[in-house]
Design a protein around this motif. Structure first.
Motif, PDB file in Angstrom:
ATOM      1  N   VAL A 131       0.744  -1.307   0.068  1.00 24.39           N
ATOM      2  CA  VAL A 131       0.074  -0.003  -0.071  1.00 24.39           C
ATOM      3  C   VAL A 131       0.942   1.233   0.172  1.00 24.39           C
ATOM      4  CG1 VAL A 131      -1.913  -1.169   1.218  1.00 24.39           C
ATOM      5  CG2 VAL A 131      -0.424   0.024   2.649  1.00 24.39           C
ATOM      6  N   VAL A 132       0.298   2.416  -0.337  1.00 23.62           N
ATOM      7  CA  VAL A 132       1.200   3.408  -0.752  1.00 23.62           C
ATOM      8  C   VAL A 132       2.013   4.233   0.306  1.00 23.62           C
ATOM      9  CG1 VAL A 132      -0.594   5.444  -0.447  1.00 23.62           C
ATOM     10  CG2 VAL A 132       1.259   5.691  -2.282  1.00 23.62           C
ATOM     11  N   ASN A 133       1.680   4.302   1.593  1.00 24.08           N
ATOM     12  CA  ASN A 133       2.503   4.657   2.566  1.00 24.08           C
ATOM     13  C   ASN A 133       2.267   4.360   3.994  1.00 24.08           C
ATOM     14  OD1 ASN A 133       0.204   6.114   3.290  1.00 24.08           O
ATOM     15  ND2 ASN A 133       0.748   8.033   2.146  1.00 24.08           N
ATOM     16  N   ARG A 134       2.897   5.073   4.830  1.00 25.41           N
ATOM     17  CA  ARG A 134       2.937   4.399   6.371  1.00 25.41           C
ATOM     18  C   ARG A 134       1.430   4.661   6.814  1.00 25.41           C
ATOM     19  NH1 ARG A 134       6.645   2.900   9.513  1.00 25.41           N
ATOM     20  NH2 ARG A 134       8.406   3.705   8.225  1.00 25.41           N
ATOM     21  N   SER A 135       1.150   5.737   6.475  1.00 28.90           N
ATOM     22  CA  SER A 135      -0.361   6.169   7.246  1.00 28.90           C
ATOM     23  C   SER A 135      -1.364   5.066   6.473  1.00 28.90           C
ATOM     24  CB  SER A 135      -0.627   7.488   6.786  1.00 28.90           C
ATOM     25  OG  SER A 135      -1.913   7.659   6.350  1.00 28.90           O
ATOM     26  N   SER A 136      -1.392   4.552   5.307  1.00 32.58           N
ATOM     27  CA  SER A 136      -2.505   3.617   4.834  1.00 32.58           C
ATOM     28  C   SER A 136      -2.033   2.450   5.545  1.00 32.58           C
ATOM     29  CB  SER A 136      -2.132   3.506   3.273  1.00 32.58           C
ATOM     30  OG  SER A 136      -2.601   4.696   2.471  1.00 32.58           O
ATOM     31  N   TYR A 137      -0.864   1.923   5.767  1.00 32.73           N
ATOM     32  CA  TYR A 137      -0.374   0.620   6.194  1.00 32.73           C
ATOM     33  C   TYR A 137      -1.077   0.608   7.666  1.00 32.73           C
ATOM     34  CZ  TYR A 137       3.308  -2.851   7.491  1.00 32.73           C
ATOM     35  OH  TYR A 137       3.921  -4.093   7.738  1.00 32.73           O
ATOM     36  N   LYS A 138      -0.843   1.878   8.537  1.00 33.24           N
ATOM     37  CA  LYS A 138      -1.390   1.933   9.688  1.00 33.24           C
ATOM     38  C   LYS A 138      -2.848   1.658   9.890  1.00 33.24           C
ATOM     39  CE  LYS A 138      -1.462   4.128  14.187  1.00 33.24           C
ATOM     40  NZ  LYS A 138      -2.876   4.570  14.244  1.00 33.24           N
ATOM     41  N   ASP A 139      -3.714   2.464   8.791  1.00 30.08           N
ATOM     42  CA  ASP A 139      -5.087   2.203   8.700  1.00 30.08           C
ATOM     43  C   ASP A 139      -5.480   1.009   8.551  1.00 30.08           C
ATOM     44  OD1 ASP A 139      -5.426   5.132   8.594  1.00 30.08           O
ATOM     45  OD2 ASP A 139      -5.623   5.431   6.479  1.00 30.08           O
ATOM     46  N   PHE A 140      -4.559   0.135   7.721  1.00 30.53           N
ATOM     47  CA  PHE A 140      -4.912  -1.124   7.441  1.00 30.53           C
ATOM     48  C   PHE A 140      -4.974  -1.978   8.931  1.00 30.53           C
ATOM     49  CE2 PHE A 140      -3.954  -5.734   6.663  1.00 30.53           C
ATOM     50  CZ  PHE A 140      -4.874  -5.961   5.659  1.00 30.53           C
ATOM     51  N   GLN A 141      -4.236  -1.740   9.525  1.00 32.37           N
ATOM     52  CA  GLN A 141      -4.027  -2.650  10.827  1.00 32.37           C
ATOM     53  C   GLN A 141      -5.288  -2.067  11.736  1.00 32.37           C
ATOM     54  OE1 GLN A 141       0.324  -2.688  12.026  1.00 32.37           O
ATOM     55  NE2 GLN A 141       0.566  -1.541  10.321  1.00 32.37           N
ATOM     56  N   ASP A 142      -5.389  -0.701  11.809  1.00 36.42           N
ATOM     57  CA  ASP A 142      -6.469  -0.238  12.669  1.00 36.42           C
ATOM     58  C   ASP A 142      -7.933  -1.052  12.338  1.00 36.42           C
ATOM     59  OD1 ASP A 142      -4.644   1.197  13.872  1.00 36.42           O
ATOM     60  OD2 ASP A 142      -5.045   2.889  13.017  1.00 36.42           O
ATOM     61  N   PHE A 143      -8.029  -0.887  10.935  1.00 39.88           N
ATOM     62  CA  PHE A 143      -9.273  -1.374  10.247  1.00 39.88           C
ATOM     63  C   PHE A 143      -9.596  -2.714  10.577  1.00 39.88           C
ATOM     64  CE2 PHE A 143      -9.201   2.233   6.979  1.00 39.88           C
ATOM     65  CZ  PHE A 143     -10.345   2.758   7.609  1.00 39.88           C
ATOM     66  N   CYS A 144      -8.475  -3.585  10.591  1.00 36.00           N
ATOM     67  CA  CYS A 144      -8.217  -4.862  10.924  1.00 36.00           C
ATOM     68  C   CYS A 144      -8.771  -5.429  12.257  1.00 36.00           C
ATOM     69  CB  CYS A 144      -7.241  -5.773  10.372  1.00 36.00           C
ATOM     70  SG  CYS A 144      -7.159  -5.962   8.576  1.00 36.00           S
ATOM     71  N   ALA A 145      -8.324  -4.651  13.147  1.00 32.02           N
ATOM     72  CA  ALA A 145      -8.573  -4.588  14.677  1.00 32.02           C
ATOM     73  C   ALA A 145      -9.973  -4.612  14.867  1.00 32.02           C
ATOM     74  CB  ALA A 145      -7.560  -3.639  15.316  1.00 32.02           C
ATOM     75  N   GLU A 146     -10.586  -3.245  14.217  1.00 31.00           N
ATOM     76  CA  GLU A 146     -11.936  -3.230  14.362  1.00 31.00           C
ATOM     77  C   GLU A 146     -13.056  -4.275  13.765  1.00 31.00           C
ATOM     78  OE1 GLU A 146     -12.934   0.796  12.970  1.00 31.00           O
ATOM     79  OE2 GLU A 146     -15.156   0.521  13.383  1.00 31.00           O
ATOM     80  N   LEU A 147     -12.677  -4.556  12.639  1.00 29.43           N
ATOM     81  CA  LEU A 147     -13.313  -5.492  11.972  1.00 29.43           C
ATOM     82  C   LEU A 147     -13.177  -6.843  12.693  1.00 29.43           C
ATOM     83  CD1 LEU A 147     -12.171  -4.695   8.287  1.00 29.43           C
ATOM     84  CD2 LEU A 147     -14.405  -4.791   9.042  1.00 29.43           C
ATOM     85  N   GLY A 148     -12.137  -7.121  13.156  1.00 23.76           N
ATOM     86  CA  GLY A 148     -12.047  -8.489  13.850  1.00 23.76           C
ATOM     87  C   GLY A 148     -12.783  -8.624  15.262  1.00 23.76           C
ATOM     88  N   LYS A 149     -13.316  -7.683  15.581  1.00 23.21           N
ATOM     89  CA  LYS A 149     -14.207  -7.652  16.716  1.00 23.21           C
ATOM     90  C   LYS A 149     -15.603  -8.096  16.454  1.00 23.21           C
ATOM     91  CE  LYS A 149     -11.752  -4.200  19.455  1.00 23.21           C
ATOM     92  NZ  LYS A 149     -11.381  -2.824  19.560  1.00 23.21           N
ATOM     93  N   SER A 150     -16.179  -7.400  15.122  1.00 22.97           N
ATOM     94  CA  SER A 150     -17.396  -7.857  14.755  1.00 22.97           C
ATOM     95  C   SER A 150     -17.733  -8.812  13.722  1.00 22.97           C
ATOM     96  CB  SER A 150     -18.007  -6.503  14.529  1.00 22.97           C
ATOM     97  OG  SER A 150     -17.778  -5.371  15.090  1.00 22.97           O
ATOM     98  N   GLY A 151     -16.745  -9.031  13.004  1.00 24.77           N
ATOM     99  CA  GLY A 151     -16.701  -9.711  11.724  1.00 24.77           C
ATOM    100  C   GLY A 151     -15.661 -11.086  11.928  1.00 24.77           C
ATOM    101  N   LYS A 152     -15.695 -11.729  10.453  1.00 26.15           N
ATOM    102  CA  LYS A 152     -14.902 -12.821  10.749  1.00 26.15           C
ATOM    103  C   LYS A 152     -14.328 -12.800   9.391  1.00 26.15           C
ATOM    104  CE  LYS A 152     -15.840 -17.407   9.204  1.00 26.15           C
ATOM    105  NZ  LYS A 152     -16.793 -18.386   8.603  1.00 26.15           N
ATOM    106  N   PHE A 153     -12.700 -12.949   9.668  1.00 32.50           N
ATOM    107  CA  PHE A 153     -11.790 -12.938   8.378  1.00 32.50           C
ATOM    108  C   PHE A 153     -11.883 -14.365   7.471  1.00 32.50           C
ATOM    109  CE2 PHE A 153      -9.601  -9.895  11.319  1.00 32.50           C
ATOM    110  CZ  PHE A 153      -9.838  -8.958  10.489  1.00 32.50           C
ATOM    111  N   LEU A 154     -12.300 -14.091   6.548  1.00 36.06           N
ATOM    112  CA  LEU A 154     -12.051 -15.451   5.520  1.00 36.06           C
ATOM    113  C   LEU A 154     -10.823 -15.599   5.049  1.00 36.06           C
ATOM    114  CD1 LEU A 154     -15.551 -14.753   3.467  1.00 36.06           C
ATOM    115  CD2 LEU A 154     -15.177 -16.363   5.588  1.00 36.06           C
ATOM    116  N   THR A 155     -10.204 -14.444   4.747  1.00 34.02           N
ATOM    117  CA  THR A 155      -8.646 -14.243   4.388  1.00 34.02           C
ATOM    118  C   THR A 155      -7.992 -13.212   5.043  1.00 34.02           C
ATOM    119  OG1 THR A 155      -8.958 -12.920   2.369  1.00 34.02           O
ATOM    120  CG2 THR A 155      -9.118 -15.475   2.049  1.00 34.02           C
ATOM    121  N   GLY A 156      -6.752 -13.021   5.091  1.00 40.94           N
ATOM    122  CA  GLY A 156      -6.129 -11.894   5.396  1.00 40.94           C
ATOM    123  C   GLY A 156      -6.106 -11.403   6.995  1.00 40.94           C
ATOM    124  N   GLY A 157      -6.328 -10.221   6.915  1.00 41.83           N
ATOM    125  CA  GLY A 157      -6.776  -9.566   8.221  1.00 41.83           C
ATOM    126  C   GLY A 157      -5.347  -9.096   9.120  1.00 41.83           C
TER     127      GLY A 157
END
Ligand code: NAP
Ligand code: MG
Length: 530
Positions: free
Chosen positions: A370-396
Motif C-alpha cells: 500500500v502507498v505509505n505508512r499512514s495507509s499501512y497503519k489504517d489497514f491495521q486499525d481497520f483489521c483490529a476493528e473488523l476482527g471484533k465484529s466480523g470474521k476474516f475469511l482471508t488476510g486480516g
C-alpha cells in the motif's frame, strides 16, 4: 491476389486486456526497470513558466516497496511557488486561448505520442512510487495518452464547439447567432496518488485542448510520474507557462491553489473529505467558478443466484485487490443471494489465497505494497476493528516476512458476518479489504448497495434480464454486468467514460466521454445584426 500471410493483430493495452500481454512487454519493462534502478536518487525541480525551479525545502521520495530505496529528491514547494505558477498561467492565457484549436490538438496529440514512447519509463516509475504491479502501471500510462487523445477527438468531432443557432424572425434585419464555447482561463488540476498519470493527464488534456492554461499539483506520494507528464507537455512544444508543474504538500501549496483568486476553474480528484473542503473554500471567491470533483467510492457488487460464479469470483477479486484495493472503483462490498453464497465464498477464498503479494516490479506478483505508512497503519486499525465484529475469511494482517518487512504489505482481506449496520459498510477504507454478505433477495441487495453517500461504480452478475433491472436501479456513474475482467474496475476512455453520482463526483459527466470537454469552457452567444 489477396495475401495469405496472417498479420499478427496488434496488442492494444487496456485494463480489460492486460491479463494476457505479449512477452515483449515484459522484456521491455524489465530492461527499463534495470536502467532506472541503476540511477535512482536524482533531484527533480518543479516546472514553472518553463523553468526548473528548486525550493529551499526538499522531499526525500522513498518507495513503498522498500523504504531503503531513495527514489529521488523532489521540491517541497510553498504558497509562493503556487502564486508564481498561477502568474505564469495567467500571462500565457491570452495567447494560448487564441491559438487555433487545431494547433492545440496537434500539440496535445504529440504529447500523447510522447507518453506512448516513454511508456516503460512511466510504468516503472509508477511501480516504484505507487507500488502498482507492472500491468496496472503500464495501463495507467496508456490510459493517459488515450484520455488526452479522446479530448482531442472530441474537439475535432465538435469542430471546436462552434454552433450556428437559429435566425431571429426580424423584419428588415438579418441576424446571425453563433454559440461558441470558450476557455475559462487558469485551470488547476490536483490529482491523487493512485492513478497519478491518468488523473492528471485526463483533466490536463481537456483543460489545455480547450484553451485554458494549467497548474498541476500531484499527490505528495507521486511527484515523479507527473514530472514525466510535464516533460511530455514540454517536449511536445506546448509553450512555457501554458502548463506548470508544482510539488509540495496539499495542505500548503495545494491550499494556496484553492484560495487564490487567480484560479478560474479546478479539477480535483481525491478523497471525499478533502474534495468537499476544497469546494467550500473555493466558494469563498468573488463569484462561483467551475469545480469538477471526482471523489471516493464504496462500490458494491451484487451476485444473483443465476450468476456464473466463476466469472463473478474472478471479477470480484480483480476489483477488490487490484492495486491493493486502492482504486476509487475498487469493489469493497459484495452482496450475494443466499442460495449461492457459500459456493461463491469458497471460490473467492480459494483464489484469494493464491494471490501473490510482493515487489510489484516482479512480474509474478499481483499485489504490491500500500502507498505509505499512514495507509499501512489504517489497514491495521481497520483489521483490529473488523476482527471484533466480523470474521476474516482471508488476510486480516500485514505481511512482514523477509524483504516484505521493508515495505507496506497487507494481506488481501475478505470479511464475512459483519453486521449490516457496521460503520465500515459505508466508509471508504481504500485498502485491500472487502466485506461480503448473504442477502435474501436482489431487492434487499439493491437497497443496501444504494444506501451509501457514494455512487461511483457498481457490478452485477446474473441473467440478462436481471442486468437490465440492475442498470435501472443502481445509483452509480459506471456500471458493469457479467464482466470477468473486473466487477467494478477497469474503465477505459471512449469505452467506459468514468465518473460518479452522489458523493462521488460533482459534474454528473464522466471523464473520457462525450460530455467532458465542454465542462472546461463557458458558452458565449454571439449575435450580429447585419
Ligand atoms: P487525497 O488525500 O484526498 O489527496 C488528493 C490530492 O489532494 C493530493 O494531491 C493531495 O496532496 C491534495 N490535497 C490534500 N489536501 C489539500 C488541500 N487542503 N488543498 C488542496 N489540495 C489538497 O486523496 P488520495 O489519498 O491521494 O487518493 C485517494 C482518494 O482519491 C480516494 O478517496 C479515492 O476514492 C479518490 N479517487 C477518486 C477518483 C475518481 O475518479 N472519482 C479516482 C481516483 C481516486 P497531498 O498528497 O500532498 O496531501
Ligand atoms: Mg490520502
Amino acid at each position: 491476389m489477396p495475401t495469405k500471410t496472417k498479420k499478427k493483430a496488434a496488442f492494444k493495452l487496456t485494463y480489460a486486456t492486460m491479463f494476457n500481454p505479449p512477452e515483449e512487454l515484459h522484456t521491455r519493462y524489465d530492461k527499463e526497470l534495470a536502467r532506472i534502478k541503476a540511477s535512482l536518487g536524482q533531484e527533480y525541480g518543479m516546472i514553472i513558466d518553463g523553468k526548473e525551479i528548486k525550493a529551499a525545502s526538499k522531499i526525500e521520495h522513498r518507495s513503498p516497496i522498500n523504504q531503503d530505496w531513495l527514489l529521488a529528491i523532489f521540491q517541497k514547494g510553498n504558497a509562493d511557488d503556487a502564486r508564481a505558477a498561477l502568474a505564469a498561467a495567467r500571462r500565457t492565457f491570452p495567447k494560448w486561448s487564441h491559438t487555433p484549436w487545431r494547433e492545440r490538438v496537434r500539440l496535445l496529440r504529440k504529447a500523447a505520442d510522447l507518453i506512448d514512447k516513454r511508456i516503460y519509463e512511466f510504468g516503472v516509475v509508477m511501480s516504484l512510487e505507487v507500488g502498482k504491479n507492472r500491468m496496472e502501471a503500464l495501463g495507467d500510462a496508456a490510459e493517459s495518452a488515450d484520455l488526452i487523445r479522446y479530448s482531442c477527438d472530441q474537439m475535432e468531432a465538435n469542430k471546436g464547439y462552434v454552433v450556428r443557432m437559429g435566425k431571429d424572425p426580424l423584419k428588415g434585419y438579418t441576424a446571425t447567432n453563433t454559440s461558441v464555447l470558450r476557455p475559462y482561463g487558469v485551470w488547476v488540476v490536483i490529482s491523487p496518488f493512485n492513478f497519478p498519470c491518468a488523473l492528471t493527464a485526463g483533466p490536463a488534456g481537456a483543460a489545455l485542448v480547450s484553451g485554458n492554461t494549467l497548474v498541476m499539483k500531484p499527490a505528495t506520494n507521486t511527484p515523479w510520474t507527473v514530472r514525466l507528464l510535464a516533460e511530455c507537455f514540454r517536449d511536445a512544444g506546448i509553450p512555457d507557462g501554458v502548463f506548470n508543474y508544482v510539488t509540495g504538500p496539499g495542505s500548503n501549496i495545494g491550499q494556496e491553489l484553492i484560495d487564490n483568486s487567480e484560479v478560474d476553474g479546478i479539477t480535483f480528484t481525491g478523497s471525499f473529505d478533502v474534495g468537499m473542503g476544497i469546494m467550500r473554500s473555493f466558494a469563498n471567491g468573488r463569484y462561483a467558478r467551475p469545480t469538477i470533483l471526482e471523489l471516493g467510492g464504496k462500490n458494491p457488487t451484487i451476485v444473483s443466484r443465476k450468476a456464473d460464479l466463476d466469472q463473478a469470483a474472478i471479477g470480484i477479486l480483480r476489483s477488490a485487490f487490484g492495486l491493493q484495493g486502492q482504486k476509487c472503483s475498487a469493489c469493497s462490498r459484495v452482496f450475494i443471494e443466499r442460495p449461492v453464497y457459500q459456493k461463491l465464498v469458497d471460490k473467492l477464498v480459494e483464489q484469494t489465497k493464491k494471490l501473490a503479494v510482493g515487489d510489484p516490479t516482479d512480474r509474478n506478483n499481483y499485489m504490491g505494497p500500500v502507498v505509505n505508512r499512514s495507509s499501512y497503519k489504517d489497514f491495521q486499525d481497520f483489521c483490529a476493528e473488523l476482527g471484533k465484529s466480523g470474521k476474516f475469511l482471508t488476510g486480516g494482517k500485514v505481511l512482514t516476512e523477509g524483504a516484505l518487512a521493508k515495505g507496506y504489505y497487507c494481506a488481501p482481506t475478505l470479511v464475512a458476518d459483519l453486521p449490516l449496520d457496521h460503520r465500515l459498510w459505508k466508509y471508504e477504507m481504500f485498502l485491500p479489504i472487502t466485506t461480503i454478505a448473504a442477502v435474501d433477495s436482489l431487492d434487499q441487495a439493491m437497497t443496501l448497495a444504494n444506501d451509501v453517500n457514494y455512487g461511483l461504480t457498481a457490478g452485477f452478475y446474473g441473467s440478462e434480464k436481471e442486468a437490465a433491472w440492475f442498470f435501472d436501479k443502481i445509483e452509480a456513474g459506471v456500471t458493469y454486468a457479467n464482466r470477468p475482467q473486473g466487477a467494478t474496475t477497469g474503465a477505459w476512455p471512449g469505452f467506459q467514460p468514468f465518473g460518479g453520482w452522489k458523493g462521488s463526483g460533482s459534474s454528473g459527466k464522466n471523464g473520457g466521454g462525450v460530455y467532458y470537454v465542454p465542462l472546461y469552457m463557458h458558452e458565449q452567444i454571439q449575435t450580429l445584426i447585419k
